[in-house]
Scaffold this motif. Structure first.
Motif, PDB file in Angstrom:
ATOM      1  N   TYR A 359       1.039  -1.093   0.021  1.00  0.00           N
ATOM      2  CA  TYR A 359       0.124  -0.181   0.360  1.00  0.00           C
ATOM      3  C   TYR A 359       1.020   1.234   0.202  1.00  0.00           C
ATOM      4  CZ  TYR A 359      -3.912  -3.066   1.185  1.00  0.00           C
ATOM      5  OH  TYR A 359      -4.868  -3.911   0.578  1.00  0.00           O
ATOM      6  N   MET A 360       0.450   2.521  -0.690  1.00  0.00           N
ATOM      7  CA  MET A 360       1.448   3.685  -1.189  1.00  0.00           C
ATOM      8  C   MET A 360       0.368   4.560  -1.205  1.00  0.00           C
ATOM      9  SD  MET A 360       3.219   2.297  -4.264  1.00  0.00           S
ATOM     10  CE  MET A 360       2.771   0.375  -3.744  1.00  0.00           C
ATOM     11  N   ARG A 361       0.700   6.079  -0.293  1.00  0.00           N
ATOM     12  CA  ARG A 361       0.343   7.296  -0.992  1.00  0.00           C
ATOM     13  C   ARG A 361       1.674   8.682  -2.010  1.00  0.00           C
ATOM     14  NH1 ARG A 361      -5.216   8.763   1.220  1.00  0.00           N
ATOM     15  NH2 ARG A 361      -5.147   7.214   3.277  1.00  0.00           N
ATOM     16  N   VAL A 362       0.515   8.660  -3.365  1.00  0.00           N
ATOM     17  CA  VAL A 362       1.260  10.061  -4.040  1.00  0.00           C
ATOM     18  C   VAL A 362       1.622  11.173  -3.224  1.00  0.00           C
ATOM     19  CG1 VAL A 362       0.766   8.553  -5.954  1.00  0.00           C
ATOM     20  CG2 VAL A 362      -0.439  10.175  -5.164  1.00  0.00           C
ATOM     21  N   SER A 363       2.523  12.160  -3.176  1.00  0.00           N
ATOM     22  CA  SER A 363       2.353  13.314  -3.204  1.00  0.00           C
ATOM     23  C   SER A 363       2.236  13.982  -4.033  1.00  0.00           C
ATOM     24  CB  SER A 363       4.632  13.483  -2.416  1.00  0.00           C
ATOM     25  OG  SER A 363       4.770  12.842  -4.228  1.00  0.00           O
ATOM     26  N   ASP A 364       1.319  13.811  -4.460  1.00  0.00           N
ATOM     27  CA  ASP A 364       0.986  15.260  -5.208  1.00  0.00           C
ATOM     28  C   ASP A 364      -0.323  14.766  -5.970  1.00  0.00           C
ATOM     29  OD1 ASP A 364       0.329  17.426  -5.930  1.00  0.00           O
ATOM     30  OD2 ASP A 364       1.873  17.993  -6.113  1.00  0.00           O
ATOM     31  N   VAL A 365      -1.194  15.522  -7.045  1.00  0.00           N
ATOM     32  CA  VAL A 365      -1.523  15.234  -7.974  1.00  0.00           C
ATOM     33  C   VAL A 365      -1.075  14.525  -9.152  1.00  0.00           C
ATOM     34  CG1 VAL A 365      -3.460  15.220  -9.875  1.00  0.00           C
ATOM     35  CG2 VAL A 365      -4.008  15.906  -6.702  1.00  0.00           C
ATOM     36  N   TYR A 366      -0.980  13.482 -10.012  1.00  0.00           N
ATOM     37  CA  TYR A 366      -0.500  12.710 -11.253  1.00  0.00           C
ATOM     38  C   TYR A 366      -1.511  12.723 -12.170  1.00  0.00           C
ATOM     39  CZ  TYR A 366       3.877  13.409  -8.124  1.00  0.00           C
ATOM     40  OH  TYR A 366       4.663  14.207  -7.617  1.00  0.00           O
ATOM     41  N   HIS A 367      -1.327  12.775 -13.470  1.00  0.00           N
ATOM     42  CA  HIS A 367      -2.424  12.784 -14.444  1.00  0.00           C
ATOM     43  C   HIS A 367      -0.782  11.680 -15.515  1.00  0.00           C
ATOM     44  CE1 HIS A 367      -4.826  14.977 -13.426  1.00  0.00           C
ATOM     45  NE2 HIS A 367      -4.879  15.034 -13.250  1.00  0.00           N
ATOM     46  N   ASN A 368      -1.429  10.562 -15.834  1.00  0.00           N
ATOM     47  CA  ASN A 368      -0.512   9.931 -16.853  1.00  0.00           C
ATOM     48  C   ASN A 368       0.618   9.471 -16.368  1.00  0.00           C
ATOM     49  OD1 ASN A 368      -3.104  10.566 -19.115  1.00  0.00           O
ATOM     50  ND2 ASN A 368      -2.292  11.903 -19.446  1.00  0.00           N
ATOM     51  N   VAL A 369       0.502   9.182 -15.738  1.00  0.00           N
ATOM     52  CA  VAL A 369       2.006   8.190 -15.303  1.00  0.00           C
ATOM     53  C   VAL A 369       1.986   6.702 -15.255  1.00  0.00           C
ATOM     54  CG1 VAL A 369       2.679  10.201 -13.491  1.00  0.00           C
ATOM     55  CG2 VAL A 369       1.293   8.306 -12.754  1.00  0.00           C
ATOM     56  N   LEU A 380      10.165  -5.388 -12.271  1.00  0.00           N
ATOM     57  CA  LEU A 380       9.426  -6.071 -11.454  1.00  0.00           C
ATOM     58  C   LEU A 380       7.926  -5.557 -11.803  1.00  0.00           C
ATOM     59  CD1 LEU A 380      11.029  -7.153  -8.453  1.00  0.00           C
ATOM     60  CD2 LEU A 380      11.366  -7.728 -10.610  1.00  0.00           C
ATOM     61  N   TYR A 381       7.756  -4.730 -11.925  1.00  0.00           N
ATOM     62  CA  TYR A 381       5.799  -4.181 -12.343  1.00  0.00           C
ATOM     63  C   TYR A 381       5.958  -2.519 -12.636  1.00  0.00           C
ATOM     64  CZ  TYR A 381       1.494  -2.836 -10.489  1.00  0.00           C
ATOM     65  OH  TYR A 381       0.200  -2.380 -10.776  1.00  0.00           O
ATOM     66  N   LYS A 382       4.589  -2.935 -13.784  1.00  0.00           N
ATOM     67  CA  LYS A 382       4.481  -1.615 -14.505  1.00  0.00           C
ATOM     68  C   LYS A 382       3.339  -1.221 -14.903  1.00  0.00           C
ATOM     69  CE  LYS A 382       7.290   0.851 -17.790  1.00  0.00           C
ATOM     70  NZ  LYS A 382       7.607   0.909 -19.013  1.00  0.00           N
ATOM     71  N   SER A 383       2.938  -0.416 -14.417  1.00  0.00           N
ATOM     72  CA  SER A 383       1.197   0.040 -14.471  1.00  0.00           C
ATOM     73  C   SER A 383       0.841   1.286 -14.606  1.00  0.00           C
ATOM     74  CB  SER A 383      -0.006  -0.400 -13.015  1.00  0.00           C
ATOM     75  OG  SER A 383      -1.084  -0.595 -13.217  1.00  0.00           O
ATOM     76  N   ARG A 384       0.300   1.522 -15.296  1.00  0.00           N
ATOM     77  CA  ARG A 384      -0.526   2.762 -16.166  1.00  0.00           C
ATOM     78  C   ARG A 384      -1.314   3.666 -15.133  1.00  0.00           C
ATOM     79  NH1 ARG A 384      -0.443   5.697 -20.938  1.00  0.00           N
ATOM     80  NH2 ARG A 384      -1.482   7.754 -20.794  1.00  0.00           N
ATOM     81  N   VAL A 388      -4.085  10.411 -10.582  1.00  0.00           N
ATOM     82  CA  VAL A 388      -3.045   9.333  -8.917  1.00  0.00           C
ATOM     83  C   VAL A 388      -3.422  10.193  -8.256  1.00  0.00           C
ATOM     84  CG1 VAL A 388      -1.772   7.570  -9.175  1.00  0.00           C
ATOM     85  CG2 VAL A 388      -0.597   9.564  -9.260  1.00  0.00           C
ATOM     86  N   SER A 389      -3.917  10.431  -6.776  1.00  0.00           N
ATOM     87  CA  SER A 389      -4.195  11.474  -5.607  1.00  0.00           C
ATOM     88  C   SER A 389      -3.541  10.902  -4.863  1.00  0.00           C
ATOM     89  CB  SER A 389      -5.579  12.153  -6.234  1.00  0.00           C
ATOM     90  OG  SER A 389      -6.349  12.859  -4.824  1.00  0.00           O
ATOM     91  N   PRO A 390      -3.471  12.030  -3.771  1.00  0.00           N
ATOM     92  CA  PRO A 390      -2.944  11.843  -2.329  1.00  0.00           C
ATOM     93  C   PRO A 390      -4.038  11.810  -1.488  1.00  0.00           C
ATOM     94  CG  PRO A 390      -1.677  14.082  -2.612  1.00  0.00           C
ATOM     95  CD  PRO A 390      -2.698  13.483  -4.019  1.00  0.00           C
ATOM     96  N   GLY A 391      -5.252  11.435  -2.153  1.00  0.00           N
ATOM     97  CA  GLY A 391      -6.596  10.881  -0.766  1.00  0.00           C
ATOM     98  C   GLY A 391      -6.757   9.555  -1.221  1.00  0.00           C
ATOM     99  N   PHE A 413       9.586   1.406  -5.287  1.00  0.00           N
ATOM    100  CA  PHE A 413       8.520   2.314  -5.818  1.00  0.00           C
ATOM    101  C   PHE A 413       8.274   3.522  -6.588  1.00  0.00           C
ATOM    102  CE2 PHE A 413       5.951  -1.633  -4.590  1.00  0.00           C
ATOM    103  CZ  PHE A 413       6.609  -1.704  -3.915  1.00  0.00           C
ATOM    104  N   GLU A 414       8.053   3.819  -7.279  1.00  0.00           N
ATOM    105  CA  GLU A 414       7.657   5.176  -7.895  1.00  0.00           C
ATOM    106  C   GLU A 414       6.780   4.980  -8.840  1.00  0.00           C
ATOM    107  OE1 GLU A 414      11.803   6.181  -9.708  1.00  0.00           O
ATOM    108  OE2 GLU A 414      12.565   4.478 -10.376  1.00  0.00           O
ATOM    109  N   LEU A 415       6.931   6.204  -8.922  1.00  0.00           N
ATOM    110  CA  LEU A 415       6.249   7.397 -10.345  1.00  0.00           C
ATOM    111  C   LEU A 415       7.054   7.410 -11.453  1.00  0.00           C
ATOM    112  CD1 LEU A 415       3.348   9.359  -8.571  1.00  0.00           C
ATOM    113  CD2 LEU A 415       3.665   7.323  -9.650  1.00  0.00           C
ATOM    114  N   GLU A 416       6.455   7.439 -13.196  1.00  0.00           N
ATOM    115  CA  GLU A 416       7.559   7.291 -14.340  1.00  0.00           C
ATOM    116  C   GLU A 416       7.091   8.362 -15.072  1.00  0.00           C
ATOM    117  OE1 GLU A 416       9.732   4.220 -16.205  1.00  0.00           O
ATOM    118  OE2 GLU A 416       8.191   4.504 -16.510  1.00  0.00           O
TER     119      GLU A 416
END
Lengths: 420, 474
Positions: A359-369, A380-384, A388-391, A413-416
């Motif tokens: 489980y994780m939370r993102v630090s800001d709102v991001y689109h298309n990541v 090991l894993y990639k998901s479009r 995504v939103s901190p909420g 774990f990171e956003l790209e």
């Protein structure tokens, strides 16, 4: 008194942990609940929307809780109500108090921490102004309205768009109060999208992003608040102040895991989540003390609390039965580039049952990541993700098979960004 | 007809009330608020000053030193938390050093014991979290801390147990003398007394005017504070002062008797006597000021902020005099007023005696308060006893401070017991912790309603008008 397993907290986390431990062969279990009934905060969440993931149906908070309470009863798991744990030692010694037994001491083989969280207060925000009656945390107001049957105000401003605040906006409106607005410091809501639609938009309650309350007015009872727009450093912009007349200010500005006992037992705490660091079995830095639910990290949906707590119950059973492996083969997890934190923090692959839900939370709102998981350079894993939103929590499930093949000592774990 | 009427139930009025209750007299305390300690007393630093601050020869100096010496005994008699933690006045440069030397000399003249000037290394070994650019300090071992509202409540309770009446929600509107008797008109009827004490704090100049005393004026000066979580309550163990500069007396950083930390106050002259709101600027000012002395003050650890108003008189000193025959002013009692008040009380009584009040000591004076311990402070045997007498002692209501329902019921049932949520909070700390009443406030409202037998909707947070609930749900 000696016990195999003591569970501190009889909310959704504690109940699920107890049930799963019992199903995994542990009979000597005691749940200690500080309130008058089991179920925790769910008992005051009389709206629906609970259980979509676990039961594939919409339940109210008390209905969701009742399913677990019924099972606890059916399985014959012992619990004590109005029982407050005053002390937890590193040695798993517990001192608790209740009106029936008075002070009592328990030596537990294993402990599950399931104390939940509390709300951030006006004091923590340091909102200037006077200190009249009429300033409530959204949860305290919810308790008055839903449990005691009393209204807390007639004209309401809500600071913070956390879920409890959004739910209370609708609840207060239905009870005849005028909810003037919800004011949110950030440019996005920390609540669930569905709550914004169903609790604000459906009732034409304005939601002001990038705004905050800069002053509370009123000597004895709230008479109004000053709101102001904030700049990108979240500081109020001079000249944008606006007085809003109201008799009530509700605060829904974040939740803090209640880790007083955890700290007392000297368990290591993650400064990002304010909860204990846990491993693949939800075990903390002290062997045999497990933690689950909002005391570890604040969840968006109770369904995920339940899933995580089943795991803690399973882990505690493994530990008590001596089936947990203590091999040195382990790696850590880490959030980077937009991932604020990941739970669990340490993985011993051979203890994993079938898979681990991260489980994780993102630090800001991001689109298309892309949400990616990397072992060194290996993805090991990639998901479009379109949005995504901190909420809202994100969740990645990795099988035991994949986890056993991790070579590095850190899973990242990171956003790209996705090039469009 | 009362022998003595005291106007004001702050630390000054309650100290005097308790002192008078030692004698065979009928006394009444008239208070405009609905509880003891609801004015300046409830929001101040809680410091028992050693006595080096006030200039020799002033009333402030005289009663400060006397009061400081009397404190431990009074707190012991009334079972009020008091701790002699010592205090430091920090110096950061040569000017400051000269200033603390002056304070040292003044302290000696005022009769302060156990004063010394210590060097940088000694300061840092005593208090490792002091900023490294400190060069020395004045160390007063007799400096202490106390909970001001708990002391005022205890003094009032004890005075009440010894026969002093208290009239709350009673505002004095006019006073006139008829045949050597004071007629005190209030919103709550007329009271008559042969002697009168003006301990009306911020409003003592107005009472003095009613008495026709020599004019003085109370200039309200607001001070803002931040209170920090107990987890950082030990970053200093002593009370840390700065040397006064042209910008004011400096911000102090101190632990509280209950283990929190506080930073403050600033000093802002006000037009109004009742504006205790905090400001963004003020909070920033005190946090910055506190950080000049002490490292590691993190605003994230703040659990609440508040403000109080000092009753500063324009005379520059306490106003303790006889405004008219048979009356005594105890006015303008600003810092070090909390310390001085316990010494001012016997002095005021001696002034009343000079005016002709006959003092005969009671033989049945109750010196100590009883049944004051919170459950959490009790020994194991006391806990067992409390639980066997009332199982409510087994029910924790305030999770943060571990306050039980039994403690709260006790706060309500005591002499001059709590009638409001804040009244409970100041007596037994329910709601004082890090969640600031988030969990326990609804329960406290419920217990007040049940024990006082009044509807939930009539339970107040604090003063009249501070209602919490607006009605039943649909």
């Amino acid at each position: 008194m000696e016990r195999d397993l003591v569970i501190i907290g009889g909310g959704p986390a504690g109940l699920a942990a107890a049930i799963e431990a019992k199903k995994n062969g542990i009979d000597d279990i005691l749940i200690l609940e500080r309130d008058k009934r089991l179920g925790g905060i769910l008992q005051q969440c009389i709206h629906n929307g609970f259980g979509l993931h676990v039961f594939k149906e919409q339940l109210t908070g008390p209905e969701y809780a009742q399913r677990f309470i019924d099972e606890v009863e059916k399985l014959g798991i012992e619990y004590k109500l109005e029982s407050m744990v005053l002390h937890l030692g590193e040695d798993k010694k517990i001192i608790a108090l209740n009106p029936k037994d008075g002070l009592f001491e328990i030596e537990a083989k294993a402990v599950v921490l399931a104390m939940g969280c509390r709300e951030r207060t006006r004091g923590a925000l340091n909102i200037p102004g006077s200190r009249p009656a009429g300033v409530f945390t959204a949860g305290a107001a919810q308790r008055f309205v839903n449990m005691e049957g009393y209204m807390v105000g007639k004209k309401v401003v809500i600071l913070g768009s956390g879920d409890i605040g959004l739910i209370m906006a609708r609840r207060m409106t239905l009870e005849g109060a005028e909810v003037k607005m919800v004011v949110e410091l950030m440019p996005y809501s920390t609540g669930l999208k569905r709550n914004i639609v169903q609790c604000l938009e459906d009732f034409d309650i304005p939601l002001l992003f990038n705004h905050t309350v800069t002053k509370i007015h009123g000597k004895e009872r709230v008479e109004g608040v000053t709101i102001a727009k904030v700049d990108d450093k979240r500081q109020p912009i001079e000249g944008t102040e606006l007085f809003v007349e109201c008799d009530t200010l509700l605060l829904s500005v974040g939740l803090i895991p209640e880790n007083e006992l955890t700290r007392e037992a000297k368990i290591e705490i993650n400064p990002v989540t304010n909860g204990a660091y846990v491993n693949e079995l939800m075990e903390t830095s002290i062997e045999g003390i497990f933690a689950c639910g909002n005391v570890v990290h604040v969840h968006d949906l109770v369904d995920f609390v339940t899933q995580e707590s089943f795991l803690a119950g399973y882990g505690a059973a493994k530990y008590i039965k001596g089936e947990k492996s203590n091999s040195a083969n382990k790696f850590k997890t880490k959030g980077l580039n937009g991932i604020r934190y990941v739970v669990p923090n340490i993985i011993h692959p051979e203890n994993v049952k079938d898979a681990v839900n991260f489980y994780m939370r993102v630090s800001d709102v991001y689109h298309n990541v892309n949400l990616i998981v990397k072992d060194g350079d290996k993805v090991l894993y990639k998901s479009r993700k379109n949005h995504v939103s901190p909420g809202e929590m994100e969740n990645v499930k990795l099988s035991k098979d994949i986890l056993q093949k991790v070579e590095g000592d850190e899973l990242v774990f990171e956003l790209e960004e996705v090039a469009i | 007809m009362f022998d003595v009427a005291i106007i004001g139930a702050g630390i000054v009025g309650t100290s005097i009330a308790r002192e008078l209750s030692k004698y065979d007299l009928s006394c009444v305390v008239i208070e405009k608020s609905n509880d003891v300690s609801n004015g300046s007393t409830k929001a101040n630093s809680g410091i028992v000053h050693a006595g080096y601050d006030a200039k020799e020869g002033t009333l402030k100096a005289k009663f400060n030193v006397l009061g400081s010496e009397m404190y431990e005994k009074i707190c012991e008699e009334l079972d009020v938390p008091y701790k002699r933690n010592g205090s430091l006045v920090l110096a950061f440069n040569d000017d400051d050093l000269r200033h603390i030397e002056m304070l040292y000399e003044r302290g000696l003249k005022n009769g302060v014991k156990e004063l010394s000037i210590i060097d940088k290394n000694t300061v840092l070994s005593l208090e490792p979290n002091i900023q490294d650019n400190v060069v020395g300090a004045l160390y007063a071992k007799t400096g202490a801390i106390v909970s001001p509202f708990e002391l005022a409540i205890a003094l009032a309770e004890n005075a009440n147990e010894n026969g002093v009446e208290f009239m709350f929600s009673t505002t004095v509107t006019n006073i006139y003398k008829e045949n050597d008797v004071f007629n005190i008109e209030t919103n709550n009827g007329k009271f008559k007394s042969r002697y009168l004490v003006n301990a009306a704090g911020l409003f003592s100049d107005e009472i003095n005017d009613m008495l026709g005393g020599e004019k003085f004026k109370i200039i309200p000066r607001r001070g803002e504070y931040c209170l920090f979580d107990k987890s950082v309550g030990n970053i200093v163990t002593r009370t840390i002062f700065q040397t006064p500069s042209n910008k004011g007396k400096g911000i102090l950083v101190s632990p509280t008797v209950h283990g929190n930390l506080f930073v403050g106050p600033n000093a802002i002259e006000m037009d109004k006597k009742d504006d205790v709101s905090t400001t963004k600027k003020g909070i920033e000012e005190i946090l910055k000021g506190g950080s000049r002395s002490v490292k590691n003050i993190n605003p994230r650890d703040i659990i609440t902020s508040f403000a109080g108003i000092r009753a500063t008189s324009d005379t520059g000193d306490f106003v303790i005099n006889v405004p008219t025959k048979n009356a005594v002013n105890a006015a303008g009692i600003e810092s070090p007023g909390l310390t001085a008040s316990v010494a001012i009380a016997p002095y005021v009584v001696s002034l009343l005696e000079n005016e002709g009040l006959r003092l005969t000591l009671k033989n049945n004076f109750i010196k100590h308060r009883t049944n004051t311990k919170l459950f959490i402070q009790m020994t194991d045997d006391e806990k067992k006893l409390a639980l066997s007498s009332n199982s409510a002692y087994g029910r924790i209501i305030c999770r943060c401070e571990h306050i039980t329902e039994g403690d709260i019921i006790n706060a309500i049932k005591r002499p001059l017991g709590a009638r409001t949520v804040d009244g409970v909070k100041r007596r037994v700390r329910a709601g004082m912790g890090r969640c600031q009443g988030g969990f326990c406030m609804p329960r406290v409202v419920e217990i007040l309603s049940r024990e006082l037998n009044i509807p939930m909707t009539e339970i107040l947070k604090s003063e009249e008008g501070s209602y919490i609930l607006t009605g039943r749900t649909k």
